[in-house]
Structure formats: C-alpha cells, structure tokens
Design a protein around this motif. Structure first.
Motif, PDB file in Angstrom:
ATOM      1  N   ASP A  83     109.583 -47.230  37.045  1.00  0.00           N
ATOM      2  CA  ASP A  83     108.360 -47.126  36.248  1.00  0.00           C
ATOM      3  C   ASP A  83     107.676 -46.094  36.850  1.00  0.00           C
ATOM      4  O   ASP A  83     107.084 -45.226  36.131  1.00  0.00           O
ATOM      5  CB  ASP A  83     107.428 -48.487  36.380  1.00  0.00           C
ATOM      6  N   TYR A  84     107.524 -45.980  38.062  1.00  0.00           N
ATOM      7  CA  TYR A  84     106.904 -44.653  38.962  1.00  0.00           C
ATOM      8  C   TYR A  84     107.433 -43.585  38.496  1.00  0.00           C
ATOM      9  O   TYR A  84     106.679 -42.421  38.133  1.00  0.00           O
ATOM     10  CB  TYR A  84     106.664 -44.919  40.348  1.00  0.00           C
ATOM     11  N   TYR A  85     108.503 -43.404  38.251  1.00  0.00           N
ATOM     12  CA  TYR A  85     109.271 -42.025  37.933  1.00  0.00           C
ATOM     13  C   TYR A  85     109.762 -41.589  36.717  1.00  0.00           C
ATOM     14  O   TYR A  85     110.193 -40.484  36.312  1.00  0.00           O
ATOM     15  CB  TYR A  85     110.553 -41.690  39.100  1.00  0.00           C
ATOM     16  N   SER A  86     109.758 -42.596  35.842  1.00  0.00           N
ATOM     17  CA  SER A  86     110.280 -42.442  34.471  1.00  0.00           C
ATOM     18  C   SER A  86     109.628 -41.575  33.662  1.00  0.00           C
ATOM     19  O   SER A  86     110.149 -40.803  32.917  1.00  0.00           O
ATOM     20  CB  SER A  86     109.998 -44.018  33.715  1.00  0.00           C
ATOM     21  N   SER A  87     108.399 -41.168  33.823  1.00  0.00           N
ATOM     22  CA  SER A  87     107.737 -40.158  33.001  1.00  0.00           C
ATOM     23  C   SER A  87     107.959 -38.698  33.433  1.00  0.00           C
ATOM     24  O   SER A  87     107.735 -37.805  32.541  1.00  0.00           O
ATOM     25  CB  SER A  87     106.090 -40.387  33.072  1.00  0.00           C
ATOM     26  N   SER A  90     114.426 -37.172  34.821  1.00  0.00           N
ATOM     27  CA  SER A  90     115.371 -37.352  33.600  1.00  0.00           C
ATOM     28  C   SER A  90     116.435 -38.309  34.111  1.00  0.00           C
ATOM     29  O   SER A  90     116.126 -39.101  35.006  1.00  0.00           O
ATOM     30  CB  SER A  90     116.675 -36.108  33.763  1.00  0.00           C
ATOM     31  N   VAL A  91     117.063 -38.707  33.305  1.00  0.00           N
ATOM     32  CA  VAL A  91     117.871 -40.034  33.214  1.00  0.00           C
ATOM     33  C   VAL A  91     118.770 -40.156  34.456  1.00  0.00           C
ATOM     34  O   VAL A  91     118.968 -41.231  35.425  1.00  0.00           O
ATOM     35  CB  VAL A  91     118.744 -40.356  31.962  1.00  0.00           C
ATOM     36  N   ILE A  92     119.371 -38.922  34.679  1.00  0.00           N
ATOM     37  CA  ILE A  92     120.462 -38.620  35.649  1.00  0.00           C
ATOM     38  C   ILE A  92     119.468 -38.759  37.205  1.00  0.00           C
ATOM     39  O   ILE A  92     120.093 -39.329  38.088  1.00  0.00           O
ATOM     40  CB  ILE A  92     121.150 -37.272  35.709  1.00  0.00           C
ATOM     41  N   GLU A  93     118.458 -37.993  37.182  1.00  0.00           N
ATOM     42  CA  GLU A  93     117.559 -38.069  38.303  1.00  0.00           C
ATOM     43  C   GLU A  93     116.985 -39.253  38.479  1.00  0.00           C
ATOM     44  O   GLU A  93     117.053 -39.902  39.861  1.00  0.00           O
ATOM     45  CB  GLU A  93     116.373 -37.140  38.076  1.00  0.00           C
ATOM     46  N   LEU A  94     116.766 -40.388  37.674  1.00  0.00           N
ATOM     47  CA  LEU A  94     116.569 -41.815  37.916  1.00  0.00           C
ATOM     48  C   LEU A  94     117.455 -42.523  38.587  1.00  0.00           C
ATOM     49  O   LEU A  94     117.463 -43.364  39.362  1.00  0.00           O
ATOM     50  CB  LEU A  94     115.901 -42.321  36.730  1.00  0.00           C
ATOM     51  N   GLU A  95     118.942 -42.249  38.050  1.00  0.00           N
ATOM     52  CA  GLU A  95     120.177 -43.056  38.600  1.00  0.00           C
ATOM     53  C   GLU A  95     120.407 -42.743  40.076  1.00  0.00           C
ATOM     54  O   GLU A  95     120.936 -43.465  40.481  1.00  0.00           O
ATOM     55  CB  GLU A  95     121.060 -42.538  37.743  1.00  0.00           C
ATOM     56  N   GLU A  96     119.819 -41.490  40.571  1.00  0.00           N
ATOM     57  CA  GLU A  96     120.135 -40.996  42.083  1.00  0.00           C
ATOM     58  C   GLU A  96     118.998 -41.724  42.796  1.00  0.00           C
ATOM     59  O   GLU A  96     119.358 -41.965  43.905  1.00  0.00           O
ATOM     60  CB  GLU A  96     120.017 -39.480  41.956  1.00  0.00           C
ATOM     61  N   LEU A  97     118.076 -42.393  42.282  1.00  0.00           N
ATOM     62  CA  LEU A  97     117.055 -42.877  42.806  1.00  0.00           C
ATOM     63  C   LEU A  97     117.443 -44.509  43.108  1.00  0.00           C
ATOM     64  O   LEU A  97     116.806 -45.092  43.832  1.00  0.00           O
ATOM     65  CB  LEU A  97     115.427 -42.823  42.159  1.00  0.00           C
ATOM     66  N   ASN A  98     118.479 -45.176  42.537  1.00  0.00           N
ATOM     67  CA  ASN A  98     118.791 -46.319  42.626  1.00  0.00           C
ATOM     68  C   ASN A  98     119.421 -46.745  43.781  1.00  0.00           C
ATOM     69  O   ASN A  98     120.129 -45.941  44.704  1.00  0.00           O
ATOM     70  CB  ASN A  98     120.058 -46.624  41.574  1.00  0.00           C
ATOM     71  N   ILE A  99     118.736 -47.737  44.438  1.00  0.00           N
ATOM     72  CA  ILE A  99     119.337 -48.035  46.019  1.00  0.00           C
ATOM     73  C   ILE A  99     120.553 -49.212  45.849  1.00  0.00           C
ATOM     74  O   ILE A  99     120.247 -49.986  45.040  1.00  0.00           O
ATOM     75  CB  ILE A  99     118.091 -48.658  46.645  1.00  0.00           C
TER      76      ILE A  99
END
Length: 261
Positions: A83-87, A90-99
């Motif tokens: 929620d914090y980073y979605s805005s 990118s989709v790829i960058e969000l995947e990299e944030l997955n723990i």
C-alpha cells in the motif's frame, strides 16, 4: 414604558398621570412574557443540540476500544508495504520488496510477555551472544514507536537478556555522536529504539546491520490514542526506509529473521 402608556390611553395629561400606575404592570407583563421567554429558549436549545452532536460523534479510538485486538501477522506487514509503495513503484519493483515467508518467525499471539516471546523465537540466545564480538553492531534489534516505550521494553526484557549488553537507540536526550562512540567502544548484543534514530545510525556508519540476526517489531502494543506503531504515518515511513537500507537483502539471504511482538 411611560411614553408607550400615555400614547395608548388618548386622555388628558392630568388623567394620564393618575392612571399611569394602573395599566403599567399589566402591559409590562404582556410585553415581557412573549418577547423575553421566546428569545432566550431557542439559544439554549441550539447550544444543547450542538453539545449532543459533539457527544454522539464517534472517534476512531472508540471503535478500536470496542473491537477485539487481533495479533499482527506477516501478511499485515506485506500489505502495508504494498500500500505504501504502490503509487510510486512499478510492478517489478513491488515484487522485489516482497519478504519471503521463511524470513518470519512465529508472531506473538498476545499471550506472551516480551521476555517469554524472545525466549521462544531465540532459544539459543546465550550461545549467540557469547560468540558475538563485533563492535558497531547488534545481534537483535527491537523497534518501537517512542523513547518512553523503548524504556518500558528494556525493563521488561530483563528475564531474557541475562548478561547481554543492551543499548538505547532513540533520539530523546541522547545525541547521535554519543551513540556512535558507545557502539565503537564496546560490544553490544541488543538494541532497543525507534526506527528514525536507528536509520540515522546506519546512515552515519555507526551501526552495521550485517551481523544482525533478529529484528523484532513492537507490533501489537497501542499508545494512549490506541494507535499501534505502524498506524503512525511518520513511524511507518521510517520503518520502510530502514527496511530498504539493507534489512530486506539480509532477509532474502536468510541471515536475518523478523518477529512481530
């Protein structure tokens, strides 16, 4: 009043002066009753109405007070990050944030004290701290929302810490340079503090995160306004910035474990 009475009678001046005392009380009653009563009452009722409206207005704290507390889960942290980073990611960058799920330790089910929880997630603490000899680092970090809460946690961790060296890592009454010097001088096993100051120590090179084995969030505790640490926008922002300063990479390499107390 006297002028109104003389106009109403229409007689001579001498007669009016004699009769003035008779109509005065009746007329004054008639004028006082309707005007004064009805002007005062609406004002009072309006005030009362606004007061009752204020009382009835529900606050977030009231809703939280009535709802049953639910223990935090790894999914909660993952969702907050998305929620914090979605805005701005990118989709790829969000995947990299997955723990990775394997990075998370068992969460507190709200039955534990801090000491009993730490004993459960880190049963080999004594062995770990004896082998730790690196300065400018800690084995375990406990992150909370304020300096006052950090002091409470330090007191409540007594049964777990044993002979471990514990350090306060918050900004209140302590300068960054002082903390940097202390971390350079001696071996510290356990750090308790706020994400903003911990982030600053990492930035200035006073704290090396690589030897870190456990990162515990004071997740479920609520302050006087019934807010958890991650409900406070500035704390949430600093936590995510700290995670990006090497914590996420340590999690992915499986050298660091996360716990939600």
């Amino acid at each position: 009043i006297y002028d109104e009475a003389s106009d109403g009678e229409g007689g001579g001046d001498t007669e009016m002066t004699q009769k003035e005392t008779v109509p005065d009380p009746a007329l004054s009653k008639k004028t006082k009753q309707p005007k004064e009563c009805f002007l005062i009452q609406p004002k009072e009722t309006n005030k009362d109405a606004t007061k009752t409206r204020k009382r009835r207005k529900k606050k977030i704290t009231d809703i939280l007070a009535k709802s049953e507390p639910k223990p935090g889960t790894p999914e909660d942290l993952q969702k907050l990050m998305k929620d914090y980073y979605s805005s701005n990611r990118s989709v790829i960058e969000l995947e990299e944030l997955n723990i990775p799920d394997s990075c998370f330790l068992k969460s507190n089910d709200l039955t534990h004290s801090l000491s009993s929880y730490l004993k459960e997630i880190c049963p080999k603490w004594v062995k770990l701290r004896k082998s730790h000899s690196e300065k400018k680092s800690v084995l375990m970090l406990i992150i909370c929302s304020s300096a006052i809460r950090a002091l409470e946690l330090i007191r409540s961790v007594t049964a777990f810490r044993g002979d471990s060296k514990v350090m306060k890592l918050f900004a209140k009454h302590i300068k960054v340079q002082e903390q940097v010097k202390l971390l350079e001088k001696r071996v510290v096993h356990l750090g308790v503090g706020t994400p903003g100051r911990i982030k600053e120590l990492v930035k200035q090179g006073g704290l090396n995160l690589n030897p870190l084995k456990f990162l515990v969030f004071d997740w479920n505790w609520r302050d006087q306004k019934l807010r958890r640490m991650m409900d406070i926008p500035e704390i949430r922002k600093e936590v995510f910035e700290l995670l990006e300063m090497g914590v996420l990479n340590l999690c992915k390499s499986e050298s660091l474990k996360l716990g939600l107390f």
